[in-house]
Design a protein around this motif. Structure first.
Motif, PDB file in Angstrom:
ATOM      1  N   VAL A  74       0.875  -1.171   0.000  1.00  0.00           N
ATOM      2  CA  VAL A  74       0.000   0.000   0.000  1.00  0.00           C
ATOM      3  C   VAL A  74       0.912   1.221   0.000  1.00  0.00           C
ATOM      4  O   VAL A  74       1.675   1.438   0.955  1.00  0.00           O
ATOM      5  CB  VAL A  74      -0.912   0.007   1.245  1.00  0.00           C
ATOM      6  N   ALA A 104       0.222   5.033  -0.453  1.00  0.00           N
ATOM      7  CA  ALA A 104      -0.908   5.954  -0.576  1.00  0.00           C
ATOM      8  C   ALA A 104      -0.470   7.371  -0.244  1.00  0.00           C
ATOM      9  O   ALA A 104      -0.182   7.690   0.915  1.00  0.00           O
ATOM     10  CB  ALA A 104      -2.044   5.520   0.350  1.00  0.00           C
ATOM     11  N   ARG A 122      -5.314   9.756  -0.701  1.00  0.00           N
ATOM     12  CA  ARG A 122      -5.445   8.309  -0.905  1.00  0.00           C
ATOM     13  C   ARG A 122      -5.110   7.536   0.369  1.00  0.00           C
ATOM     14  O   ARG A 122      -5.498   6.377   0.529  1.00  0.00           O
ATOM     15  CB  ARG A 122      -4.567   7.861  -2.075  1.00  0.00           C
ATOM     16  N   THR A 139      -7.945   5.820   2.238  1.00  0.00           N
ATOM     17  CA  THR A 139      -8.460   4.532   1.781  1.00  0.00           C
ATOM     18  C   THR A 139      -7.580   3.456   2.389  1.00  0.00           C
ATOM     19  O   THR A 139      -6.387   3.366   2.080  1.00  0.00           O
ATOM     20  CB  THR A 139      -8.432   4.440   0.241  1.00  0.00           C
ATOM     21  N   HIS A 152      -7.007   0.164   2.296  1.00  0.00           N
ATOM     22  CA  HIS A 152      -6.236  -0.806   1.510  1.00  0.00           C
ATOM     23  C   HIS A 152      -6.086  -0.327   0.064  1.00  0.00           C
ATOM     24  O   HIS A 152      -6.322  -1.063  -0.885  1.00  0.00           O
ATOM     25  CB  HIS A 152      -6.899  -2.183   1.559  1.00  0.00           C
ATOM     26  N   TYR A 153      -5.646   0.904  -0.080  1.00  0.00           N
ATOM     27  CA  TYR A 153      -5.377   1.468  -1.398  1.00  0.00           C
ATOM     28  C   TYR A 153      -4.171   0.746  -2.008  1.00  0.00           C
ATOM     29  O   TYR A 153      -3.093   0.708  -1.408  1.00  0.00           O
ATOM     30  CB  TYR A 153      -5.085   2.961  -1.255  1.00  0.00           C
ATOM     31  N   HIS A 197      -3.725   0.827  -5.757  1.00  0.00           N
ATOM     32  CA  HIS A 197      -3.530   1.198  -7.155  1.00  0.00           C
ATOM     33  C   HIS A 197      -2.105   1.701  -7.396  1.00  0.00           C
ATOM     34  O   HIS A 197      -1.512   1.427  -8.440  1.00  0.00           O
ATOM     35  CB  HIS A 197      -4.545   2.272  -7.556  1.00  0.00           C
ATOM     36  N   ASN A 198      -1.594   2.463  -6.436  1.00  0.00           N
ATOM     37  CA  ASN A 198      -0.197   2.924  -6.482  1.00  0.00           C
ATOM     38  C   ASN A 198       0.150   3.615  -7.808  1.00  0.00           C
ATOM     39  O   ASN A 198       1.244   3.435  -8.331  1.00  0.00           O
ATOM     40  CB  ASN A 198       0.766   1.756  -6.238  1.00  0.00           C
TER      41      ASN A 198
END
Length: 510
Positions: A307, A309, A313, A316, A318-319, A321-322
């Motif tokens: 993660v 973030a 971000r 969130t 458990h973001y 997308h990175n």
């Protein structure tokens, strides 16, 4: 081509005059290569006597004996491997063994089945008089794929019958995986027939949801149980209490994982400020840098996807997308861990990409840090403290901090979970969220490993929040092990978390 290279090798080998070097090459040729590292083929990873890095064969045997002692007489416990998963038609994801099976034998191949047969007193088993047999009344069987030269050309060698017997289960029986249904039915039939007038009936322990393909292959065994109205219960419920208490060898591997992870955080923190200042870099760059640094320090894989973030971000949880651009004015929350010898680390740190916290960022960060440190200080094996009690403590302390920040009022403790929605921590080990069947209300005991990870997440569009804190997300996570004296040993001290230490670590990249 290949023939030419072979001829060259033969010519060069005749020139070898060092007898010790020749003997070493001969030993390598005699070593039995299997699909996982052994002391014979990977001496840099596995020492003599070890089955997997850091864990000796004797420890695996002791685990199996402890597992067998927990089983009732007249039972068969089955431990399935993790299923293979594919990212496309024929491209597999990297395989990671099911932790219960790994814990009991260390076998790393996907096509297998581990079985423990605990016979009843009526068929020759020596009853202990307490409803269970002595551990040496249990028989262990490992079903594996046989060696296949054609398959080895594509995927490398399997252990096969000989390799599994030699390296994995020398004290049990190793059979072909295709023989598992027939062999298990024969065992169950024999146990059923030999019970006589005793009340002991064969029982099956098997997690039917672990590996659907294997469960389908074992349908005859499950039908046998259904016809006799025998309940199939979870094998994991018996092995996870054992996994919960880490041995000294396991704690040492977890310390190695934590050290590698903490050092990777230091390097990533320095790289982040330079990347943000340079412009054009995304969070993915830091995820890649972190993985590189953990592998450089001996980790075989990540414990879970990173993660990374930045900015809003971080709100969130458990973001993953990175893919956002790094900006010098943002905070960056990174939750990441390496796996060393199969054991996980799990660290979260939050830092300013500029190298300096703004006053608002520092206030929120310091509030979370105070909760983190207080909960670590309260964690102990004193017969009463549990993860659940630590969570209740963290809720109270977080509410007090939010009152001091002016975010909540004294009578608004019920709103804490809006901005701190997760638990204070979880058990840690072979899995990052280890032993999920274990209660978090049970008292902490020596050998238990867990995380401590309070946080605050202020959504950017929450009108109930003061404007100054909207969009700030902070989490600080450490790994601890309860020692034999009941005190908590922090494994992750090398990862900076004090405000001045964090800022210094980030500025190294500028």
């Amino acid at each position: 081509g290949l023939d030419h290279l072979g001829t060259m090798h033969m010519r060069l080998s005749r020139r070898v005059v060092n007898p010790h070097l020749h003997a070493r090459h001969a030993r390598r040729r005699c070593a039995l290569a299997i699909a996982q590292p052994t002391a014979e083929t990977h001496a840099h990873l596995v020492r003599p006597g070890e089955v997997t890095p850091g864990i000796a064969g004797a420890e695996y045997a002791a685990r199996r004996a402890a597992m067998a002692s927990r089983l009732p007489r007249g039972s068969v416990a089955l431990f399935a491997p993790a299923p293979l998963a594919y990212m496309s038609h024929d491209v597999p994801y990297p395989f990671q063994q099911a932790p219960d099976l790994h814990y009991l034998c260390g076998f790393a191949e996907p096509s297998c089945l581990l079985a423990c047969v605990k016979r009843g007193g009526g068929d020759g088993g020596r009853s202990s008089g307490s409803g269970v047999d002595a551990p040496d009344d249990a028989e262990w069987l490992l079903f594996v794929e046989p060696s296949d030269p054609a398959q080895a050309l594509w995927d490398g060698p399997r252990a096969g019958i000989d390799g599994a017997r030699r390296h994995i289960l020398p004290d049990g029986e190793v059979l072909k995986i295709g023989a598992a249904p027939t062999a298990l039915l024969r065992i169950l039939d024999a146990m059923d027939a030999s019970r006589g007038d005793t009340a002991i009936r064969p029982g099956l322990l098997f997690d039917v949801d672990r590996n659907p393909q294997l469960t389908a292959a074992l349908r005859p065994v499950l039908e046998w149980c259904k016809e006799r109205q025998l309940r199939v219960t979870r094998a994991a419920a018996h092995v996870q209490p054992l996994r919960l208490l880490k041995s000294d060898a396991e704690a040492a591997l977890m310390a190695r994982a934590a050290d590698a992870t903490a050092e990777a955080f230091l390097e990533t923190m320095a790289a982040s400020s330079a990347a943000a200042a340079r412009g054009g870099a995304t969070e993915a760059l830091l995820a890649a840098r972190f993985e590189y640094e953990t592998r450089l320090r001996g980790c075989g894989r990540l414990a879970y996807p990173c993660v990374v973030a930045s900015g809003v971000r971080a709100c969130t949880l458990h973001y993953m997308h990175n893919n956002a651009l790094l900006s010098p004015g943002d905070l960056l929350l990174m939750d990441a861990g390496g796996s060393f010898g199969g054991y996980s680390a799990d660290i979260t740190r939050t830092w300013p990409l500029s190298g300096t916290f703004t006053p608002e960022q520092r206030d929120v960060y310091s509030a979370v840090l105070s909760v983190n440190e207080a909960c670590i200080a309260a964690a102990k094996g004193d017969g009463g403290t549990s993860i659940a009690s630590l969570h209740h403590l963290s809720l109270r302390l977080t509410h007090e901090a939010l009152v001091q920040l002016g975010v909540l009022g004294p009578g608004e403790a019920h709103r804490v979970s809006r901005y701190y929605p997760h638990n204070i921590g979880h058990y840690l080990g072979l899995d990052v969220h280890d032993t999920p069947l274990a209660s978090q209300s049970q008292p902490l005991l020596p050998g238990m490993a867990l995380t401590v990870e309070p946080g605050l997440y202020f959504p950017p569009d929450d009108p109930q929040l003061p404007a100054w804190c909207r969009g700030i997300g902070v989490r600080i996570e450490d790994d601890i092990v309860i020692g034999s004296d009941g005190a908590a040993r922090v494994l992750t001290t090398r990862a900076p978390k004090a405000v001045a230490e964090v800022e210094e670590a980030v500025r190294r990249g500028l």
